[in-house]
Design an enzyme around this catalytic site. Structure first.
Site, PDB file in Angstrom:
ATOM      1  N   GLY A  11       4.033   4.998 107.211  1.00 45.92           N
ATOM      2  CA  GLY A  11       4.446   4.852 105.731  1.00 45.92           C
ATOM      3  C   GLY A  11       5.819   5.035 104.858  1.00 45.92           C
ATOM      4  O   GLY A  11       5.797   6.200 105.989  1.00 45.92           O
ATOM      5  N   CYS A  12       5.379   5.667 103.846  1.00 45.90           N
ATOM      6  CA  CYS A  12       6.518   7.273 102.498  1.00 45.90           C
ATOM      7  C   CYS A  12       5.048   8.418 103.637  1.00 45.90           C
ATOM      8  O   CYS A  12       3.757   8.193 103.482  1.00 45.90           O
ATOM      9  CB  CYS A  12       5.286   6.538 101.425  1.00 45.90           C
ATOM     10  SG  CYS A  12       5.820   7.832 100.014  1.00 45.90           S
TER      11      CYS A  12
END
Length: 177
Positions: A11-12
């Site tokens: 993800g991030c």
């Protein structure tokens, strides 16, 4: 002592960066991009889905202190490997779950662990984490490096990153600096 390198997309990149920095045996963590089709992609292009890259963290670690398998265990626990191209409210191919392997041994370990975790029933849905050979890493701009530690009071850090760090502390206390 010889260091090894591992590259993870969870993800991030601010999230996985924050988690990896807290581990014993981790020498260096750098947020950046990998898995795409252009060299040196700018952040703006990556997050618009134009480059094929994922946000990743590349970690240099001492395998005598923390093994690649232990890093994988942590990786699978601190993000949701069952959601395709998203983590929570972060949506897009650049947020995909991926492991970029730096050697045949890493590839074997990652494939085996993904299969074991997938068949264990820990997650309700199948694991969609992509495993592929590492090709290139492009560091993100300086503002993205060690983001959590420099911006803990920001809402994203408080509501998205901190729960992952707290989960790390709860499940892997013996691995922390």
């Amino acid at each position: 002592m010889e260091f090894e390198t591992a590259t993870f997309g969870a993800g991030c990149f601010w999230c996985i960066d924050a988690v990896l920095r807290k581990l014993k045996g981790v020498e260096k963590v750098e947020s950046g991009f990998s898995g795409g089709h252009i060299k040196n992609p700018p952040y703006r292009e990556v997050v618009q889905g134009r480059t094929g890259h994922a946000e990743v963290a590349q970690v240099t670690f001492n395998p005598d202190i923390i093994s690649y398998q232990e890093l994988l265990e942590i990786f699978f626990q601190v993000h949701d490997p069952t959601t395709l191209n998203r983590q929570g409210a972060d949506v897009g191919t650049h947020y995909r779950s991926m492991i970029l392997t730096h050697s045949p041994k890493q590839e074997d370990t990652a494939v085996k662990m993904k299969s074991e975790i997938d068949s264990s029933g820990i997650f309700e849905d199948p694991i969609v984490t992509e495993i592929k050979k590492f090709e290139a890493f492009y560091p993100a701009e300086e503002v993205h490096q060690d983001f959590y530690n420099r911006n803990e009071g920001m809402p994203y850090c408080t509501f998205v990153i901190k729960p992952k760090v707290d989960k790390l502390k709860r499940l892997f206390a013996d691995k922390l600096n």
